[in-house]
Design a protein around this motif. Structure first.
Motif, short mmCIF file in Angstrom:
data_model
loop_
_atom_site.label_atom_id
_atom_site.label_comp_id
_atom_site.label_asym_id
_atom_site.label_seq_id
_atom_site.Cartn_x
_atom_site.Cartn_y
_atom_site.Cartn_z
N GLU A 245 51.93 -47.45 -23.28
CA GLU A 245 51.68 -48.62 -24.12
C GLU A 245 52.55 -49.80 -23.68
O GLU A 245 52.07 -50.93 -23.59
CB GLU A 245 51.96 -48.27 -25.59
CG GLU A 245 51.02 -47.22 -26.16
CD GLU A 245 51.42 -46.77 -27.55
OE1 GLU A 245 52.22 -47.48 -28.20
OE2 GLU A 245 50.95 -45.71 -28.00
N VAL A 246 53.82 -49.52 -23.39
CA VAL A 246 54.75 -50.57 -22.96
C VAL A 246 54.27 -51.23 -21.67
O VAL A 246 54.38 -52.45 -21.49
CB VAL A 246 56.17 -49.99 -22.77
CG1 VAL A 246 57.08 -51.00 -22.06
CG2 VAL A 246 56.77 -49.60 -24.11
N ALA A 247 53.75 -50.42 -20.77
CA ALA A 247 53.33 -50.93 -19.46
C ALA A 247 52.23 -51.97 -19.56
O ALA A 247 52.06 -52.80 -18.66
CB ALA A 247 52.87 -49.76 -18.58
N MET A 248 51.49 -51.97 -20.67
CA MET A 248 50.37 -52.90 -20.83
C MET A 248 50.78 -54.21 -21.50
O MET A 248 49.98 -55.13 -21.61
CB MET A 248 49.25 -52.23 -21.66
CG MET A 248 48.75 -50.91 -21.08
SD MET A 248 48.10 -51.09 -19.41
CE MET A 248 46.62 -52.05 -19.73
N LEU A 249 52.04 -54.30 -21.95
CA LEU A 249 52.50 -55.49 -22.67
C LEU A 249 53.18 -56.49 -21.74
O LEU A 249 53.72 -56.12 -20.70
CB LEU A 249 53.49 -55.07 -23.77
CG LEU A 249 52.98 -54.08 -24.82
CD1 LEU A 249 54.12 -53.67 -25.74
CD2 LEU A 249 51.83 -54.67 -25.63
N ASP A 250 53.19 -57.76 -22.15
CA ASP A 250 53.95 -58.73 -21.37
C ASP A 250 55.42 -58.63 -21.75
O ASP A 250 55.79 -57.90 -22.69
CB ASP A 250 53.42 -60.16 -21.58
CG ASP A 250 53.52 -60.64 -23.04
OD1 ASP A 250 54.48 -60.26 -23.73
OD2 ASP A 250 52.64 -61.40 -23.47
N ALA A 251 56.28 -59.35 -21.05
CA ALA A 251 57.73 -59.19 -21.19
C ALA A 251 58.20 -59.40 -22.63
O ALA A 251 59.01 -58.62 -23.16
CB ALA A 251 58.46 -60.14 -20.25
N GLU A 252 57.71 -60.46 -23.29
CA GLU A 252 58.17 -60.77 -24.65
C GLU A 252 57.72 -59.69 -25.62
O GLU A 252 58.51 -59.22 -26.45
CB GLU A 252 57.62 -62.13 -25.08
CG GLU A 252 58.15 -62.58 -26.44
CD GLU A 252 57.69 -63.99 -26.80
OE1 GLU A 252 57.77 -64.33 -28.00
OE2 GLU A 252 57.26 -64.73 -25.89
N GLU A 253 56.45 -59.30 -25.54
CA GLU A 253 55.94 -58.26 -26.43
C GLU A 253 56.64 -56.93 -26.19
O GLU A 253 56.90 -56.16 -27.13
CB GLU A 253 54.43 -58.09 -26.22
CG GLU A 253 53.59 -59.27 -26.67
CD GLU A 253 52.13 -59.08 -26.32
OE1 GLU A 253 51.28 -59.45 -27.14
OE2 GLU A 253 51.84 -58.56 -25.22
N ARG A 254 56.95 -56.67 -24.93
CA ARG A 254 57.61 -55.41 -24.59
C ARG A 254 58.96 -55.29 -25.28
O ARG A 254 59.29 -54.26 -25.86
CB ARG A 254 57.77 -55.32 -23.07
CG ARG A 254 58.30 -53.98 -22.58
CD ARG A 254 58.43 -53.96 -21.07
NE ARG A 254 57.15 -54.21 -20.44
CZ ARG A 254 56.93 -55.16 -19.54
NH1 ARG A 254 57.92 -55.96 -19.16
NH2 ARG A 254 55.73 -55.32 -19.01
N GLY A 255 59.73 -56.36 -25.25
CA GLY A 255 61.05 -56.35 -25.88
C GLY A 255 60.96 -56.11 -27.37
O GLY A 255 61.74 -55.32 -27.93
#
Length: 365
Positions: A245-255
């Protein structure tokens, strides 16, 4: 350095989910970092290195090039793989070609995901995997003994050495221990590696846990960690589902997503770093306006050996290495500040490179 880590596990333990997360992460890095998929089951992933960004910002450098490591998604192992069951032969060949092995164990309960053995028991999973590898090694070694004994009787030094190492490995394997448990002298290490034993490769035990256990692990992952210590292996806890799931997010959303789970970074970062260090590797840097780059070397390598990673001519014609420790480079804001503070060093052929050194090599063409 073309470094490869095999991802090995029984069916339905999350092995492929983990590999897919790794490759998705690599694809997300493609805008900034070199990336290639060598084969459908091989992912070329950047080694997470925040120090590289800090160095690049000081110059500043136009391009950032991290060190890389390859992960190989090996066909799911089943009991009897050493005898050719399932995709046994392909499975064994893929592992022999790798530098280390990551054993993925299932440390979560999910009634919707069946287990090939009928129950969730990560230690039993490890036992099955290790047993298959040991059986394959035993068969391989036993086939060599007769011919080696014949050649050794003629006084052939290489055969004498190889036979001695084969017998050392057989002693461990017949006692139910992986070959990595054997004590191998420094002068025998090259010949030992040439045996290509599956169980002599450095091992990393990966506990694939549920989302709720991603930050702290659980009782099953703690058992795996204890087993790793006994087996002279490293261990890491990861939730393959979260990572996908994390791999599909952009940097801001990931954090933001990681923060809600009590995590400071993706588990894949830990996995990649653990695999990197498992192989006895470290990093030095070259920094300039064109690029800031991380280079992979073995711990204990000298300055000429480090230079040779860039180009063999650098090692052959090595004169000296202009060296600044990472902390000094950052604190003093680059080479000029390091020179002024007396932290800019000229190192010769005997210098053992330290992790994080920022280096520039002088050499004769």
């Amino acid at each position: 350095m073309a470094l490869k880590v095999a991802i090995v596990g029984l069916p339905n333990v999350g092995k492929s989910t983990l590999f897919n997360a790794l490759t998705q992460t690599a694809q997300a890095q493609a805008a900034n970092y070199p990336f290639c998929t060598i084969e459908p089951n091989v992912g070329d992933v950047a080694v997470p290195e925040p120090r590289l960004d800090a160095l690049a910002a000081i110059i500043p450098s136009k391009e950032i090039i991290p060190a890389r490591i390859n992960f190989v998604d090996v066909a799911g192992l089943v009991r009897g793989a050493s005898k050719g069951e399932g995709l046994g032969n392909q499975f064994l060949a893929n592992i022999r070609d790798c530098d280390a092995v990551a054993f993925v164990t299932r440390c979560f309960i999910d009634d919707d995901v069946t287990h090939v053995e009928g129950k969730v028991d990560p230690l039993a999973d490890l036992e099955t995997i290790e047993t298959e590898l040991m059986l394959a090694d035993l068969e391989s070694l036993e086939k060599r003994v007769v011919n080696l004994e014949k050649r050794a009787k003629t006084g052939d030094k290489d055969s004498i050495q190889t036979l001695r190492l084969v017998q050392l490995a057989l002693t461990e394997l017949n006692a139910g221990r992986p070959a990595r448990k054997a004590k191998v002298a420094a002068e025998d290490e090259k010949a030992w590696r040439m045996l290509q034993l599956l169980t002599s490769k450095p091992a990393l035990y990966v506990s694939n846990v549920d989302e709720a256990s991603a930050a702290t692990g659980n009782d099953m992952s703690r058992l795996v960690a204890e087993r790793a210590t006994r087996d002279s292996a490293d261990s890491v806890v990861i939730s393959a589902q979260i990572e996908s799931e994390v791999a599909m997010l952009d940097a801001e959303e990931r954090g933001e997503f990681l923060e809600t789970l009590g995590l400071t970074e993706p588990g894949l970062n830990k996995l990649i770093r653990e695999a990197y260090h498992l192989l006895g590797l470290q990093t030095y840097f070259t920094v300039g306006p064109k690029e800031a780059r991380a280079w992979t070397i073995h711990k204990g390598d000298t300055a000429p050996q480090a230079a040779g990673v860039i180009h063999t001519d650098f090692e052959k014609g090595f004169i000296r290495a202009e060296t600044i420790a990472y902390d000094d480079y950052v604190r003093l804001k680059g080479e000029a500040g390091a020179r002024e503070a007396g932290k800019f060093r000229q190192e010769g052929k005997e210098y053992v490179v330290q992790d994080g050194d920022v280096m520039n090599f002088r050499f004769n063409v």
